[in-house]
Scaffold this active site. Structure first.
Site, PDB file in Angstrom:
ATOM      1  N   GLU A 161      32.459  -9.671  50.440  1.00  0.00           N
ATOM      2  CA  GLU A 161      33.339 -10.267  51.449  1.00  0.00           C
ATOM      3  C   GLU A 161      33.894  -9.166  52.354  1.00  0.00           C
ATOM      4  OE1 GLU A 161      37.466 -12.997  51.352  1.00  0.00           O
ATOM      5  OE2 GLU A 161      36.632 -12.132  49.514  1.00  0.00           O
ATOM      6  N   LYS A 211      35.538 -18.958  56.102  1.00  0.00           N
ATOM      7  CA  LYS A 211      36.213 -19.282  54.835  1.00  0.00           C
ATOM      8  C   LYS A 211      37.260 -20.376  55.055  1.00  0.00           C
ATOM      9  CE  LYS A 211      38.416 -16.797  50.977  1.00  0.00           C
ATOM     10  NZ  LYS A 211      38.872 -15.448  50.542  1.00  0.00           N
ATOM     11  N   CYS A 218      34.414 -16.231  48.221  1.00  0.00           N
ATOM     12  CA  CYS A 218      35.475 -15.881  47.273  1.00  0.00           C
ATOM     13  C   CYS A 218      36.276 -17.086  46.777  1.00  0.00           C
ATOM     14  CB  CYS A 218      36.365 -14.816  47.898  1.00  0.00           C
ATOM     15  SG  CYS A 218      37.273 -13.818  46.672  1.00  0.00           S
TER      16      CYS A 218
END
Length: 271
Positions: free
Chosen positions: A44, A115, A148
């Site tokens: 990430e 995200k 994540c």
């Protein structure tokens, strides 16, 4: 059975040093290609580093989709015939930034995911994405993508599975925290559980190295469709290149007994 070779390369990017980070990713991508990997997953925000002080600093390190880092990844994907999945700080309009991941194919096609579920102080810096995790029909199989903390929302992972992803690639930065003696990081356990309940391969690539007082799990893992690790799956906070050969066809069989199917057994009307 045809196998797909996947590499997760655990790296330590430097906060704000985009030139260094580009060089780091190029070395990593070339190393994966030399192992005949067809897919590489990087951490990430590997393009920028993670622990930004504020939005202004993040914006300074951000890049658009046609910036130098993604342009490099596109040229490497085409030259080396490898699919790249990696995180970057994406520059949006009006001074905003997103915590994004790119899936770059050798054909030149680029898929970007922002995200959707922001962790802790990310909410003070990044603009959350509002689109479901993409599942891309690539030359080597159907590849999904998320980042994540997204992995900790089982409904989100299920979306990619129901969209028939064979492999879910997840750039991650897992901050290290206390856990009982002898226990593995819970983040790894959740990846295994998500893979098992969806019969889907998952490759989660973590980072390592201290950054502004935060240490990272270093828990990169590649998991099979039954939830068992093929590579990684322990806290090893150092540079690691994890390699696994995946029989992706197994992910297309969702039966776990003569009478059970992990998706058809769902009863959404009761939930």
């Amino acid at each position: 059975m045809t196998l797909l070779r996947v590499v997760c390369h655990q790296l330590a990017p430097r906060i704000g040093d985009t030139h260094y980070n580009r060089t780091l990713t190029e070395r990593s991508i070339r190393a994966a290609a030399s192992l005949n990997a067809q897919v590489i997953v990087l951490p990430e925000l590997v393009q920028s580093g993670y622990m930004f002080t504020d939005l202004e600093e993040a914006h300074e390190a951000s890049e658009t989709r046609d910036g130098p880092t993604l342009s490099l990844w596109k040229s490497l994907a085409q030259a080396l015939g490898i699919i790249i999945v990696a995180g970057f700080c994406e520059r949006l309009s009006a001074g905003r930034v997103a915590n994004s991941a790119a899936l770059v194919e050798p054909s030149g096609r680029l898929t970007v995911y922002r995200k959707a579920h922001l962790w802790d102080r990310e909410k003070l810096i990044f603009t959350a994405g509002d689109a479901p995790p993409p599942v891309v029909d690539t030359a080597v199989g159907r590849i999904g993508m998320m980042i994540c903390y997204d992995l900790e929302l089982p409904e989100w992972v299920r979306l990619a599975a129901l969209a028939e992803a064979d492999l879910l690639c997840a750039p991650v930065n897992w901050p290290d925290g206390p856990r009982p003696v002898g226990e593995r990081p819970a983040e790894i356990v959740r990846v295994q559980a998500n893979a098992a309940v969806n019969r889907m391969f998952i490759a989660a690539c973590d980072r390592y190295g201290e950054e502004r007082g935060v240490n990272w799990v270093g828990g990169s893992v590649i998991v099979d469709a039954d939830g068992y690790p093929l590579a990684g799956a322990a806290s090893q906070p150092m540079e690691q290149q994890w390699v696994a050969d995946l029989p992706l066809a197994q992910a297309r069989n969702k039966s776990i007994s003569d009478h059970n199917h992990v998706h058809r057994d769902r009863r959404p009307g009761l939930y």
